[in-house]
Design a protein around this motif. Sequence first.
Motif, PDB file in Angstrom:
ATOM      1  N   ARG A 126      12.859 -17.107  -9.072  1.00  0.00           N
ATOM      2  CA  ARG A 126      13.989 -18.005  -8.793  1.00  0.00           C
ATOM      3  C   ARG A 126      15.129 -17.298  -8.058  1.00  0.00           C
ATOM      4  NH1 ARG A 126      14.733 -19.318 -13.595  1.00  0.00           N
ATOM      5  NH2 ARG A 126      16.516 -18.010 -14.141  1.00  0.00           N
ATOM      6  N   GLU A 127      15.442 -16.064  -8.449  1.00  0.00           N
ATOM      7  CA  GLU A 127      16.647 -15.417  -7.952  1.00  0.00           C
ATOM      8  C   GLU A 127      16.411 -14.395  -6.848  1.00  0.00           C
ATOM      9  OE1 GLU A 127      18.826 -13.648 -11.114  1.00  0.00           O
ATOM     10  OE2 GLU A 127      19.225 -15.549 -12.141  1.00  0.00           O
ATOM     11  N   SER A 128      15.221 -13.824  -6.815  1.00  0.00           N
ATOM     12  CA  SER A 128      15.048 -12.662  -5.951  1.00  0.00           C
ATOM     13  C   SER A 128      13.982 -12.826  -4.880  1.00  0.00           C
ATOM     14  CB  SER A 128      14.709 -11.437  -6.814  1.00  0.00           C
ATOM     15  OG  SER A 128      14.973 -10.256  -6.119  1.00  0.00           O
ATOM     16  N   LYS A 129      12.950 -13.587  -5.160  1.00  0.00           N
ATOM     17  CA  LYS A 129      11.820 -13.657  -4.233  1.00  0.00           C
ATOM     18  C   LYS A 129      12.225 -14.281  -2.898  1.00  0.00           C
ATOM     19  CE  LYS A 129       7.433 -16.024  -3.538  1.00  0.00           C
ATOM     20  NZ  LYS A 129       7.965 -16.961  -2.566  1.00  0.00           N
ATOM     21  N   LEU A 130      11.875 -13.594  -1.838  1.00  0.00           N
ATOM     22  CA  LEU A 130      12.088 -14.089  -0.486  1.00  0.00           C
ATOM     23  C   LEU A 130      10.750 -14.511   0.098  1.00  0.00           C
ATOM     24  CD1 LEU A 130      14.342 -14.239   1.797  1.00  0.00           C
ATOM     25  CD2 LEU A 130      13.392 -12.076   2.608  1.00  0.00           C
ATOM     26  N   GLN A 131      10.702 -15.690   0.694  1.00  0.00           N
ATOM     27  CA  GLN A 131       9.416 -16.179   1.192  1.00  0.00           C
ATOM     28  C   GLN A 131       8.975 -15.440   2.442  1.00  0.00           C
ATOM     29  OE1 GLN A 131       9.241 -20.404   1.687  1.00  0.00           O
ATOM     30  NE2 GLN A 131       7.073 -20.421   2.170  1.00  0.00           N
ATOM     31  N   TYR A 132       9.942 -15.071   3.303  1.00  0.00           N
ATOM     32  CA  TYR A 132       9.582 -14.401   4.546  1.00  0.00           C
ATOM     33  C   TYR A 132      10.304 -13.063   4.647  1.00  0.00           C
ATOM     34  CZ  TYR A 132       8.045 -19.105   5.688  1.00  0.00           C
ATOM     35  OH  TYR A 132       7.432 -20.326   5.650  1.00  0.00           O
ATOM     36  N   GLU A 133       9.632 -12.108   5.284  1.00  0.00           N
ATOM     37  CA  GLU A 133      10.198 -10.778   5.467  1.00  0.00           C
ATOM     38  C   GLU A 133       9.961 -10.350   6.902  1.00  0.00           C
ATOM     39  OE1 GLU A 133      12.335  -8.384   5.142  1.00  0.00           O
ATOM     40  OE2 GLU A 133      11.917  -8.267   2.981  1.00  0.00           O
ATOM     41  N   SER A 134      10.764  -9.419   7.384  1.00  0.00           N
ATOM     42  CA  SER A 134      10.618  -8.935   8.747  1.00  0.00           C
ATOM     43  C   SER A 134       9.239  -8.301   8.947  1.00  0.00           C
ATOM     44  CB  SER A 134      11.704  -7.904   9.062  1.00  0.00           C
ATOM     45  OG  SER A 134      11.404  -7.221  10.259  1.00  0.00           O
ATOM     46  N   ALA A 135       8.462  -8.888   9.834  1.00  0.00           N
ATOM     47  CA  ALA A 135       7.128  -8.348  10.107  1.00  0.00           C
ATOM     48  C   ALA A 135       7.221  -7.020  10.841  1.00  0.00           C
ATOM     49  CB  ALA A 135       6.328  -9.356  10.928  1.00  0.00           C
ATOM     50  N   ARG A 136       8.144  -6.918  11.785  1.00  0.00           N
ATOM     51  CA  ARG A 136       8.261  -5.695  12.581  1.00  0.00           C
ATOM     52  C   ARG A 136       8.717  -4.517  11.723  1.00  0.00           C
ATOM     53  NH1 ARG A 136      11.392  -6.322  18.125  1.00  0.00           N
ATOM     54  NH2 ARG A 136      10.699  -4.142  18.197  1.00  0.00           N
ATOM     55  N   ALA A 137       9.711  -4.748  10.872  1.00  0.00           N
ATOM     56  CA  ALA A 137      10.205  -3.659  10.030  1.00  0.00           C
ATOM     57  C   ALA A 137       9.139  -3.233   9.026  1.00  0.00           C
ATOM     58  CB  ALA A 137      11.477  -4.087   9.311  1.00  0.00           C
ATOM     59  N   GLY A 138       8.443  -4.209   8.449  1.00  0.00           N
ATOM     60  CA  GLY A 138       7.406  -3.891   7.472  1.00  0.00           C
ATOM     61  C   GLY A 138       6.282  -3.075   8.067  1.00  0.00           C
ATOM     62  N   LEU A 139       5.882  -3.405   9.274  1.00  0.00           N
ATOM     63  CA  LEU A 139       4.806  -2.662   9.926  1.00  0.00           C
ATOM     64  C   LEU A 139       5.234  -1.243  10.282  1.00  0.00           C
ATOM     65  CD1 LEU A 139       3.385  -5.436  12.298  1.00  0.00           C
ATOM     66  CD2 LEU A 139       2.235  -4.427  10.319  1.00  0.00           C
ATOM     67  N   SER A 140       6.532  -1.031  10.474  1.00  0.00           N
ATOM     68  CA  SER A 140       7.018   0.287  10.884  1.00  0.00           C
ATOM     69  C   SER A 140       6.733   1.362   9.848  1.00  0.00           C
ATOM     70  CB  SER A 140       8.536   0.240  11.144  1.00  0.00           C
ATOM     71  OG  SER A 140       8.834  -0.635  12.212  1.00  0.00           O
ATOM     72  N   VAL A 141       6.734   0.983   8.575  1.00  0.00           N
ATOM     73  CA  VAL A 141       6.550   2.002   7.530  1.00  0.00           C
ATOM     74  C   VAL A 141       5.076   2.215   7.182  1.00  0.00           C
ATOM     75  CG1 VAL A 141       8.835   1.616   6.563  1.00  0.00           C
ATOM     76  CG2 VAL A 141       6.890   0.332   5.662  1.00  0.00           C
ATOM     77  N   LEU A 142       4.167   1.572   7.917  1.00  0.00           N
ATOM     78  CA  LEU A 142       2.745   1.836   7.725  1.00  0.00           C
ATOM     79  C   LEU A 142       2.309   3.102   8.457  1.00  0.00           C
ATOM     80  CD1 LEU A 142       1.173  -1.739   7.946  1.00  0.00           C
ATOM     81  CD2 LEU A 142       1.844  -0.441   5.913  1.00  0.00           C
ATOM     82  N   TRP A 143       3.163   3.589   9.366  1.00  0.00           N
ATOM     83  CA  TRP A 143       2.917   4.828  10.095  1.00  0.00           C
ATOM     84  C   TRP A 143       4.051   5.801   9.802  1.00  0.00           C
ATOM     85  CZ3 TRP A 143       1.746   0.013  11.924  1.00  0.00           C
ATOM     86  CH2 TRP A 143       0.425  -0.197  12.314  1.00  0.00           C
ATOM     87  N   PRO A 144       3.884   7.086  10.072  1.00  0.00           N
ATOM     88  CA  PRO A 144       4.971   8.043   9.839  1.00  0.00           C
ATOM     89  C   PRO A 144       6.252   7.587  10.538  1.00  0.00           C
ATOM     90  CG  PRO A 144       2.939   9.211  10.339  1.00  0.00           C
ATOM     91  CD  PRO A 144       2.655   7.757  10.574  1.00  0.00           C
ATOM     92  N   PHE A 145       7.365   7.589   9.807  1.00  0.00           N
ATOM     93  CA  PHE A 145       8.610   7.082  10.401  1.00  0.00           C
ATOM     94  C   PHE A 145       9.768   8.069  10.291  1.00  0.00           C
ATOM     95  CE2 PHE A 145       8.309   5.527   6.058  1.00  0.00           C
ATOM     96  CZ  PHE A 145       9.559   5.770   5.523  1.00  0.00           C
ATOM     97  N   GLU A 146       9.678   9.084   9.440  1.00  0.00           N
ATOM     98  CA  GLU A 146      10.704  10.127   9.375  1.00  0.00           C
ATOM     99  C   GLU A 146      10.101  11.379   8.744  1.00  0.00           C
ATOM    100  OE1 GLU A 146      13.233  10.653  10.852  1.00  0.00           O
ATOM    101  OE2 GLU A 146      13.961   8.706  11.520  1.00  0.00           O
ATOM    102  N   THR A 147      10.940  12.403   8.572  1.00  0.00           N
ATOM    103  CA  THR A 147      10.446  13.668   8.035  1.00  0.00           C
ATOM    104  C   THR A 147      11.198  14.042   6.766  1.00  0.00           C
ATOM    105  OG1 THR A 147      12.023  15.046   9.264  1.00  0.00           O
ATOM    106  CG2 THR A 147       9.948  14.449  10.377  1.00  0.00           C
ATOM    107  N   ALA A 148      10.522  14.750   5.887  1.00  0.00           N
ATOM    108  CA  ALA A 148      11.161  15.229   4.662  1.00  0.00           C
ATOM    109  C   ALA A 148      12.278  16.214   4.989  1.00  0.00           C
ATOM    110  CB  ALA A 148      10.120  15.881   3.759  1.00  0.00           C
ATOM    111  N   GLU A 149      12.088  17.033   6.019  1.00  0.00           N
ATOM    112  CA  GLU A 149      13.135  17.978   6.430  1.00  0.00           C
ATOM    113  C   GLU A 149      14.415  17.239   6.802  1.00  0.00           C
ATOM    114  OE1 GLU A 149       9.188  19.932   7.442  1.00  0.00           O
ATOM    115  OE2 GLU A 149      10.077  17.935   7.622  1.00  0.00           O
ATOM    116  N   GLY A 150      14.261  16.115   7.512  1.00  0.00           N
ATOM    117  CA  GLY A 150      15.434  15.344   7.913  1.00  0.00           C
ATOM    118  C   GLY A 150      16.168  14.754   6.733  1.00  0.00           C
ATOM    119  N   VAL A 151      15.417  14.232   5.760  1.00  0.00           N
ATOM    120  CA  VAL A 151      16.042  13.646   4.569  1.00  0.00           C
ATOM    121  C   VAL A 151      16.762  14.721   3.766  1.00  0.00           C
ATOM    122  CG1 VAL A 151      15.635  12.437   2.399  1.00  0.00           C
ATOM    123  CG2 VAL A 151      14.361  11.767   4.438  1.00  0.00           C
ATOM    124  N   LEU A 152      16.087  15.838   3.501  1.00  0.00           N
ATOM    125  CA  LEU A 152      16.690  16.905   2.705  1.00  0.00           C
ATOM    126  C   LEU A 152      17.944  17.454   3.378  1.00  0.00           C
ATOM    127  CD1 LEU A 152      13.492  18.826   1.530  1.00  0.00           C
ATOM    128  CD2 LEU A 152      14.971  17.367   0.150  1.00  0.00           C
TER     129      LEU A 152
END
Length: 288
Positions: free
Chosen positions: A189-215
């Motif tokens: 009721r409060e949180s579920k979204l029916q649609y989500e960004s397809a392009r953004a979701g697909l982006s994280v199926l492949w490498p998108f950043e590095t652990a060195e960059g985050v740290l």
Amino acid sequence: MANLIASPSGPLELLTALPSSPDNAIPPVLFLHGAYCSASCYKAFLPFFASCGIATYALSLRGHGASWKPSWFKLMFLTTLDRFPDDVECTIAHLKERRGKVPVLVGHSFGGGILQYLLCSKAIHAPGLVLIAAALLTGGGKYIIGKESKRRMVTRGPGVYDPSWKLEQVRNVFFSPECLEEVVQVWLRESKLQYESARAGLSVLWPFETAEGVLGALDGLPETGRMVLCLSGKRDLLVTTEMVGVNADAYRAADNGESVIMEAAIGTSGRHLMLDVAREECAQVIMS
């Protein structure tokens, strides 16, 4: 308490829980939800952290919760992975102005992916990072579309992109069998979204950043230094404990001995750790 804060694109929903006697020396905590969800996922967490003396916030990204809504077409096809970090960056600036400190960042699932991307791509530093069953830096595509993952999703319920979710199917895929029906109903009721960004979701199926960059973007906490916590639910069908371990290993391999990289698996929890039966245990692990 729910507020709307201004951003260049539109108003953003920010849930807030403040301690009765805030300690300004302690950085606040900002929670970010995953795909198809909203800040409401953290309603059980916020008062717990506030009771421990921490100013706590949960953000709904654009198109989620009570935040401003792009059109269906714009959200689905024109909202890229680059856009969501803008909302988080604006919220961090708002909290820094209000609290005087940058928050510790906590992200679930796709939200964890956004935070990792944010820390690498923006000129933002944070005291620490908590990743709850988060998107893998190295990309999760080969795991999510694997035969075993497909088999489990088919036999337990619908895939994550099925807009016709029913209560029992949602419980089977995202929660433990012991989770109360009312908890699942509230999420639907409060949180579920029916649609989500397809392009953004697909982006994280492949490498998108590095652990060195985050740290490199983590400044550390006064008493403990630079820390990354990788959390998983042992009953999670989508981002498994093994996958979370892969992400933690990437951080360990990138670290030069200056950071503390931790893993924790919540045995009784499904995908939505912040709502499931072990939510108190999950909150306690983050707090500790």
